[in-house]
Design a protein around this motif. Structure first.
Motif, mmCIF file in Angstrom:
data_model
loop_
_atom_site.group_PDB
_atom_site.id
_atom_site.type_symbol
_atom_site.label_atom_id
_atom_site.label_comp_id
_atom_site.label_asym_id
_atom_site.label_seq_id
_atom_site.Cartn_x
_atom_site.Cartn_y
_atom_site.Cartn_z
ATOM 1 N N ALA A 1 0.991 -1.062 -0.116
ATOM 2 C CA ALA A 1 -0.116 -0.565 0.289
ATOM 3 C C ALA A 1 0.709 1.266 0.339
ATOM 4 O O ALA A 1 0.216 1.971 -0.032
ATOM 5 C CB ALA A 1 -1.131 0.154 1.557
ATOM 6 N N THR A 2 2.192 0.989 0.619
ATOM 7 C CA THR A 2 2.459 3.047 0.531
ATOM 8 C C THR A 2 3.819 2.702 -0.280
ATOM 9 O O THR A 2 4.935 3.224 -0.295
ATOM 10 C CB THR A 2 3.515 2.342 2.342
ATOM 11 N N ALA A 3 4.258 1.399 -1.107
ATOM 12 C CA ALA A 3 5.368 1.497 -2.461
ATOM 13 C C ALA A 3 5.700 2.452 -2.838
ATOM 14 O O ALA A 3 6.259 2.888 -3.458
ATOM 15 C CB ALA A 3 5.027 -0.094 -2.493
ATOM 16 N N LEU A 4 4.694 3.344 -3.001
ATOM 17 C CA LEU A 4 4.222 4.036 -4.874
ATOM 18 C C LEU A 4 4.702 5.660 -3.826
ATOM 19 O O LEU A 4 4.277 6.451 -4.628
ATOM 20 C CB LEU A 4 3.228 3.612 -5.714
ATOM 21 N N LEU A 5 4.295 5.952 -2.616
ATOM 22 C CA LEU A 5 4.548 7.042 -1.689
ATOM 23 C C LEU A 5 5.574 7.198 -1.578
ATOM 24 O O LEU A 5 6.188 8.200 -0.642
ATOM 25 C CB LEU A 5 3.919 6.940 -0.710
ATOM 26 N N GLY A 6 7.121 7.523 -2.927
ATOM 27 C CA GLY A 6 8.103 8.290 -2.313
ATOM 28 C C GLY A 6 8.970 7.301 -1.108
ATOM 29 O O GLY A 6 8.749 6.034 -0.544
ATOM 30 N N GLY A 7 10.255 7.490 -1.576
ATOM 31 C CA GLY A 7 11.655 6.849 -0.428
ATOM 32 C C GLY A 7 11.989 6.242 -1.184
ATOM 33 O O GLY A 7 11.913 5.667 -2.612
ATOM 34 N N SER A 8 12.979 5.412 -0.896
ATOM 35 C CA SER A 8 13.709 4.160 -1.626
ATOM 36 C C SER A 8 12.575 3.353 -2.266
ATOM 37 O O SER A 8 13.394 2.710 -2.877
ATOM 38 C CB SER A 8 14.792 3.687 -1.080
ATOM 39 N N LEU A 9 11.928 2.783 -0.786
ATOM 40 C CA LEU A 9 10.550 1.551 -1.313
ATOM 41 C C LEU A 9 10.469 1.441 -3.027
ATOM 42 O O LEU A 9 10.727 0.924 -3.106
ATOM 43 C CB LEU A 9 10.110 2.215 -0.135
ATOM 44 N N GLU A 10 9.922 3.148 -3.591
ATOM 45 C CA GLU A 10 9.330 3.447 -4.391
ATOM 46 C C GLU A 10 10.443 3.127 -5.584
ATOM 47 O O GLU A 10 10.191 2.567 -6.235
ATOM 48 C CB GLU A 10 9.083 4.081 -4.630
ATOM 49 N N GLU A 11 11.685 3.187 -5.313
ATOM 50 C CA GLU A 11 13.023 3.001 -6.663
ATOM 51 C C GLU A 11 13.485 1.898 -6.138
ATOM 52 O O GLU A 11 13.849 1.265 -7.519
ATOM 53 C CB GLU A 11 14.102 3.572 -6.243
ATOM 54 N N ALA A 12 12.899 0.705 -5.365
ATOM 55 C CA ALA A 12 13.689 -0.756 -4.801
ATOM 56 C C ALA A 12 12.687 -1.124 -6.041
ATOM 57 O O ALA A 12 12.738 -2.114 -6.391
ATOM 58 C CB ALA A 12 13.336 -0.845 -4.204
ATOM 59 N N TYR A 13 11.415 -0.835 -5.345
ATOM 60 C CA TYR A 13 10.208 -1.770 -6.388
ATOM 61 C C TYR A 13 10.278 -1.860 -7.545
ATOM 62 O O TYR A 13 9.673 -2.948 -8.366
ATOM 63 C CB TYR A 13 8.348 -0.814 -5.763
ATOM 64 N N GLY A 14 9.807 -0.537 -8.371
ATOM 65 C CA GLY A 14 10.281 -0.533 -10.239
ATOM 66 C C GLY A 14 11.968 -1.269 -10.150
ATOM 67 O O GLY A 14 11.472 -2.337 -11.032
ATOM 68 N N ARG A 15 12.778 -1.592 -9.821
ATOM 69 C CA ARG A 15 14.364 -2.492 -10.236
ATOM 70 C C ARG A 15 13.704 -3.875 -9.647
ATOM 71 O O ARG A 15 14.143 -4.669 -11.057
ATOM 72 C CB ARG A 15 15.254 -1.577 -9.000
ATOM 73 N N TYR A 16 12.860 -4.145 -8.841
ATOM 74 C CA TYR A 16 12.517 -5.225 -8.834
ATOM 75 C C TYR A 16 11.723 -5.389 -9.769
ATOM 76 O O TYR A 16 11.757 -7.168 -9.918
ATOM 77 C CB TYR A 16 11.895 -5.113 -6.981
ATOM 78 N N LEU A 17 10.712 -4.901 -10.089
ATOM 79 C CA LEU A 17 10.030 -5.920 -11.031
ATOM 80 C C LEU A 17 11.088 -5.073 -11.643
ATOM 81 O O LEU A 17 10.098 -6.885 -13.346
ATOM 82 C CB LEU A 17 8.837 -4.197 -11.421
ATOM 83 N N PHE A 18 11.803 -4.738 -12.564
ATOM 84 C CA PHE A 18 13.062 -4.674 -13.756
ATOM 85 C C PHE A 18 13.255 -6.493 -13.480
ATOM 86 O O PHE A 18 13.295 -7.106 -14.913
ATOM 87 C CB PHE A 18 13.447 -4.084 -14.240
ATOM 88 N N ASP A 19 13.536 -6.550 -12.251
ATOM 89 C CA ASP A 19 14.102 -8.182 -12.413
ATOM 90 C C ASP A 19 13.163 -9.232 -12.390
ATOM 91 O O ASP A 19 13.881 -10.116 -12.891
ATOM 92 C CB ASP A 19 15.036 -7.790 -10.931
ATOM 93 N N ALA A 20 12.224 -8.962 -11.953
ATOM 94 C CA ALA A 20 11.430 -10.367 -12.027
ATOM 95 C C ALA A 20 10.969 -10.370 -13.953
ATOM 96 O O ALA A 20 10.676 -11.285 -14.623
ATOM 97 C CB ALA A 20 9.588 -9.935 -11.305
#
Length: 314
Positions: free
Chosen positions: A132-151
């Motif tokens: 629920a919080t992954a698109l609210l900013g912070g390094s989590l959002e960057e990690a979220y996008g990079r993990y999508l690419f990895d997946a």
């Protein structure tokens, strides 16, 4: 059996006791483990599946408590991170009519750092993006996008649940929609509530919404409808799969139980592609996932109410 990697937040829910929906009147709170991806990871583990949690908590007693809850349920926490920032907290009060008063104090969940070493773990496995919080900013959002690419590059089965929380996106729903689209486009399976399906597609009709998501790129669409069950669309076939009748006392975590149970079943398939190409099989798995969600509503608290395989089989 495939391993399911659940990425996102793990937090403390402080639930107000003995009053209505006004937090200013609350004097007693019960501490509970919260966070949608953590709930999903626990749902999978309690059903005998293999799950791992990727997220960040504070290096404080609350963070220790949260990781111990997941570990006790059988979730792999070796990829979780600790931060000097305090553990994320949510204060929630719900009255008899379901009206909610909500205060969110964001902390360590946003501090998750991307780790390139995790990429290889995704290979031919399942990756669930459900924060629920992954698109609210912070390094989590960057990690979220990079993990999508990895997946994607590791040919993982990708699952996405936007977990829209209106309290967190006041006057910013257009931003939320824009940020969700890359995940919808690249996911094998999307799980939406009816509210989310309408919001993200801009369509009022459920069939039109499914068509929109399919055209965006996702082959499997599930739209949960509460006690009515789940609407499923895949391979040109659509159907509403009914749920089982129960007397709910707390609906918290029902959607997480649903997607966790579905992903656990998918993880056991000899050929994971069967979840896409065999709609009869998919519909049967959805029916069982509906039951998991229903069972979860029969007790208070998400994680402790998640069903075991024995409960699901009875």
């Amino acid at each position: 059996m495939k391993e399911v990697f659940c990425i996102g937040e793990l937090l403390i829910d402080f639930v107000a006791e003995k009053q209505g929906s006004n937090l200013s009147l609350a004097s007693e709170f019960t501490k509970k483990a919260g966070g949608a991806p953590a709930n999903v990871a626990c749902a999978i583990a309690k059903l005998g599946g293999k799950s791992a949690f990727i997220g960040c908590v504070g290096d404080d007693p609350f963070g220790t408590f949260l990781l111990k809850v997941l570990e006790n349920e059988g979730v792999d926490i070796s990829l979780a991170q600790r931060s000097e920032i305090f553990t994320t907290l949510a204060f929630v009060s719900i009255d008899e009519d379901g009206e909610r008063d909500f205060v969110f104090s964001r902390g360590a969940d946003k501090e998750l750092k991307y780790s390139p070493a995790i990429k290889k773990n995704f290979n031919k496995n399942i990756v669930h993006f459900g924060a629920a919080t992954a698109l609210l900013g912070g390094s989590l959002e960057e990690a979220y996008g990079r993990y999508l690419f990895d997946a994607i590059t590791q040919e993982a089965f990708i699952s996405f649940d936007p977990n829209y929380r209106a309290d967190l996106w006041k006057n910013k729903t257009d931003i939320f929609i824009k940020k969700c689209m890359p995940f919808i486009q690249k996911s094998t399976l999307c799980k939406f509530s009816l509210e989310e399906a309408k919001l993200l597609s801009g369509k009022e009709n459920i069939l039109d919404a499914c068509e929109f998501f399919h055209e965006a790129g996702s082959p499997i669409i599930t739209i949960t409808l509460g006690s009515e069950g789940t609407f499923v669309s895949a391979q040109g076939h659509s159907q509403k799969i009914p749920s089982v009748m129960v007397k709910p006392v707390d609906t918290t975590g029902a959607g997480d139980a649903f997607i966790g149970c579905l992903l656990k079943q998918i993880s056991t398939l000899d050929k994971i592609e069967s979840a896409i190409g065999n709609t009869d099989l998919l519909f049967k798995m959805i029916a069982k996932a509906n039951k998991a969600g229903a069972i979860t509503t029969m007790n208070y608290g998400a994680i402790k109410s998640l069903p075991t395989q024995i409960q699901l089989d009875n």
